[in-house]
Design a protein around this motif. Structure first.
Motif, mmCIF file in Angstrom:
data_model
loop_
_atom_site.group_PDB
_atom_site.id
_atom_site.type_symbol
_atom_site.label_atom_id
_atom_site.label_comp_id
_atom_site.label_asym_id
_atom_site.label_seq_id
_atom_site.Cartn_x
_atom_site.Cartn_y
_atom_site.Cartn_z
ATOM 1 N N ARG A 95 17.689 -7.759 -3.283
ATOM 2 C CA ARG A 95 18.253 -6.728 -4.168
ATOM 3 C C ARG A 95 19.589 -7.156 -4.782
ATOM 4 N N PRO A 96 20.537 -7.680 -4.007
ATOM 5 C CA PRO A 96 21.809 -8.083 -4.627
ATOM 6 C C PRO A 96 21.639 -9.155 -5.700
ATOM 7 N N SER A 97 20.598 -9.988 -5.573
ATOM 8 C CA SER A 97 20.378 -11.058 -6.541
ATOM 9 C C SER A 97 19.667 -10.582 -7.798
ATOM 10 N N GLY A 98 19.233 -9.332 -7.808
ATOM 11 C CA GLY A 98 18.480 -8.837 -8.953
ATOM 12 C C GLY A 98 16.995 -9.072 -8.854
ATOM 13 N N MET A 99 16.508 -9.411 -7.659
ATOM 14 C CA MET A 99 15.083 -9.646 -7.437
ATOM 15 C C MET A 99 14.432 -8.336 -7.005
ATOM 16 N N ASP A 100 14.510 -7.351 -7.874
ATOM 17 C CA ASP A 100 14.110 -5.997 -7.504
ATOM 18 C C ASP A 100 12.619 -5.848 -7.244
ATOM 19 N N GLY A 101 11.811 -6.694 -7.874
ATOM 20 C CA GLY A 101 10.365 -6.576 -7.689
ATOM 21 C C GLY A 101 9.791 -7.551 -6.690
ATOM 22 N N ALA A 102 10.641 -8.180 -5.888
ATOM 23 C CA ALA A 102 10.177 -9.217 -4.969
ATOM 24 C C ALA A 102 9.274 -8.647 -3.879
ATOM 25 N N ILE A 103 8.342 -9.469 -3.442
ATOM 26 C CA ILE A 103 7.399 -9.141 -2.376
ATOM 27 C C ILE A 103 7.882 -9.808 -1.088
ATOM 28 N N ALA A 104 7.910 -9.052 0.007
ATOM 29 C CA ALA A 104 8.351 -9.622 1.283
ATOM 30 C C ALA A 104 7.457 -9.221 2.448
ATOM 31 N N ASP A 105 6.453 -8.397 2.196
ATOM 32 C CA ASP A 105 5.534 -7.988 3.248
ATOM 33 C C ASP A 105 4.294 -7.378 2.603
ATOM 34 N N ARG A 106 3.370 -6.939 3.451
ATOM 35 C CA ARG A 106 2.106 -6.408 2.946
ATOM 36 C C ARG A 106 2.313 -5.140 2.126
ATOM 37 N N ALA A 107 3.256 -4.297 2.544
ATOM 38 C CA ALA A 107 3.490 -3.034 1.835
ATOM 39 C C ALA A 107 4.007 -3.291 0.425
ATOM 40 N N SER A 108 4.961 -4.218 0.275
ATOM 41 C CA SER A 108 5.493 -4.500 -1.059
ATOM 42 C C SER A 108 4.465 -5.223 -1.924
ATOM 43 N N ALA A 109 3.564 -5.990 -1.304
ATOM 44 C CA ALA A 109 2.491 -6.621 -2.074
ATOM 45 C C ALA A 109 1.556 -5.565 -2.656
ATOM 46 N N GLY A 166 6.795 -18.395 3.880
ATOM 47 C CA GLY A 166 5.898 -18.629 2.758
ATOM 48 C C GLY A 166 5.378 -17.417 2.019
ATOM 49 N N TYR A 167 5.472 -16.238 2.606
ATOM 50 C CA TYR A 167 4.867 -15.068 1.983
ATOM 51 C C TYR A 167 5.909 -14.154 1.338
ATOM 52 N N THR A 168 6.833 -14.780 0.630
ATOM 53 C CA THR A 168 7.699 -14.068 -0.295
ATOM 54 C C THR A 168 7.158 -14.328 -1.699
ATOM 55 N N GLY A 169 7.317 -13.375 -2.588
ATOM 56 C CA GLY A 169 6.808 -13.562 -3.934
ATOM 57 C C GLY A 169 7.446 -12.580 -4.896
ATOM 58 N N GLY A 170 6.889 -12.513 -6.075
ATOM 59 C CA GLY A 170 7.388 -11.624 -7.104
ATOM 60 C C GLY A 170 6.984 -12.136 -8.466
ATOM 61 N N ASP A 171 7.588 -11.592 -9.510
ATOM 62 C CA ASP A 171 7.248 -12.040 -10.853
ATOM 63 C C ASP A 171 8.236 -13.101 -11.326
#
Length: 504
Positions: free
Chosen positions: A218-232, A263-268
């Protein structure tokens, strides 16, 4: 007095000149990336997409203020056009992001790099009491804890709903033999970062994904990042692609809930570009806040005492590993790059930070497979070389993938076809006229059986199915057919050799 005043005035004037020059330099606009270079990158990326049959890809050139050039092509795993808002998984590009989350704990004094892991994580027993007691946080970050690369398969890529958390997977390392004393041997393995996730959870009392979001994403501006199954699920992450007998297939759909550290971090594309921009700003946020101090950023980019060979990547020799970053090891003009690549089944990504040029390149694509890793990942290396003013270079071939998959498939077909005549021979009660063909067929049938047993012992069925489904399927089919042929031919050969000379 007049001469003294003149000297003071001259000194003040010189100081003002230096300050004015500094302000002018900082205010000067950055030189834009030449348009022909950006066009060359676009053309190269499109060419590599076609060569590797990559369904969808997005990439961006980034400066400290964010993307200065971004492109998205192809379709996602649901058949929708890829845009800069399409989510991907980033694989091991998660490691420098996770290392940043660890460093925030170091910065606020809750953790020290030379803390023993067991002091925060008593369940860590890798290598026995003596070895585990000497492993530090720094060793995990630098991949020098002595955990072998093969340990990845024991703890990673568990995407089922009932998979244990990071702490629950540590026991899988208890009986793994260390490569050497902590700090003496480099070995790249996601197991190091899974242990870090468990350690952070022990220190913070929170899921690693939550700490990662609050400290870095969040502080970096990665607001849509994926970090777990729920956010995916919230981002509607589409399935990734793997080749099935050369055809890209959207078959990979799952997130390791305990895998954000390795390895299972992601986003746009915007999320990954925001992380690159943070690195170019030396850890500062866009509004002037601090995620990482300049001292932390510098420390993370210093390779460890060891200079690993780079054989774990296949991309360069002499690559150093800092705290979550690969450092150098590539041919000029990328010899000073700070970088990382990553892949999960069906997805791949890469980030190249070029500090001397104040630029970075980020790229993500929805195709990956272990046997054609080099061919698929070359797109990022080639594009980064063009960005840095060089040439893309030759692309690795996918010949190993095709030879393995089609060779095993052909072997399975041949062995399957042989089962029928072998069965008829046995059913008629006839013995083969010559032993040599039966011996050769038995050896051919035994080969895939032995190979399958060895592969299962080395990495396990889950890893084989996860990373190379077509090759694993073909190998299993060849092993089943080979077992049948070996058994049928062996019985027939035994019948011939078991007869007495008078009955022949």
């Amino acid at each position: 007095m007049p001469s003294t005043l003149r000297r003071v005035a001259a000194a003040v004037a010189a100081l003002l000149l230096v300050l004015l020059s500094s302000v002018t330099a900082s205010a000067a606009p950055r030189a834009p990336v030449p348009a022909d270079r950006l066009a060359a990158m676009d053309a190269y990326v499109r060419e590599r997409m076609q060569a590797t049959r990559t369904p969808g890809l997005a990439y961006a050139v980034v400066d400290p203020d964010g993307p200065v050039h971004a492109r998205s092509w192809g379709t996602d795993g649901n058949g929708r056009p890829v845009t800069d808002a399409t989510p991907f998984l980033w694989g091991s590009v998660a490691k420098p992001i996770a290392a940043g989350a660890v460093m925030t704990l170091v910065q606020n004094g809750r953790l020290r790099l030379d803390d023993r892991v067991v002091d925060h994580l008593p369940a860590f027993r890798f290598g026995g009491h003596d070895h585990a007691g000497r492993v530090t946080v720094r060793h995990l970050l630098q991949q020098t804890a002595g955990i072998p690369e093969s340990a990845t398969f024991a703890v990673a890529d568990c995407v089922d709903a009932d998979c244990p958390d990071a702490l629950g997977r540590l026991a899988a390392l208890d009986d793994v033999r260390p490569l050497g004393p902590p700090g003496t041997t480099y070995a790249y393995t996601s197991a190091n970062y899974l242990v870090l996730a468990a350690l952070v959870e022990s220190v913070t009392g929170r899921p690693f994904a939550d700490h990662l979001r609050d400290s870095v994403l969040r502080p970096s501006g990665m607001d849509g990042a994926i970090a777990d199954r729920a956010s995916a699920r919230a981002r509607n992450l589409p399935p990734g692609h793997q080749l099935l007998w050369g055809v890209p297939s959207a078959i990979v759909d799952g997130v390791d809930d305990a895998g954000a550290a390795y390895g299972y971090t992601g986003g746009d594309l915007k999320d990954l570009a925001a992380f690159a921009a943070l690195q170019l700003r030396d850890g500062k946020t866009a509004d002037g806040g601090t995620v990482l101090t300049p001292a932390s950023v510098s420390l993370m980019r210093q390779p460890g005492r060891l200079r690993p060979s780079g054989t774990d990547t296949g991309y360069g020799n002499g690559t150093g590993y800092g705290l979550g970053w690969r450092v150098g090891g590539l041919e000029p003009p990328l010899d000073t790059a700070v970088w990382h690549t990553g892949a999960t089944p069906g997805y791949s990504a890469m980030i190249f930070v070029l500090p001397e040029r104040d630029l970075a390149l980020v790229l993500q694509q929805n195709l990956h497979g272990l046997l054609h890793d080099g061919a698929v990942m070359q797109v990022g290396f080639g594009a980064a070389r063009i960005l840095a003013g060089g040439v893309a270079g030759d692309a690795p071939s996918a010949a190993v993938y095709h030879a393995t998959v089609w060779g095993l498939t052909a072997l399975a077909v041949v062995l399957l076809a042989e089962t029928l005549p072998a069965y008829r021979l046995l059913r008629r009660g006839a013995a083969p006229r010559r032993l040599a063909p039966s011996v050769l067929w038995s050896l051919a049938g035994a080969a895939p059986v032995v190979t399958l047993v060895a592969a299962l012992a080395l990495v396990g069925s889950r890893a084989l199915w996860t990373w190379a489904p077509d090759a694993f399927t073909a190998l299993c089919a060849a092993a089943v057919a080979g077992s049948a042929v070996t058994t049928l031919r062996g019985v027939a050969a035994h019948r011939r050799t078991g007869r007495s000379p008078g009955r022949q």
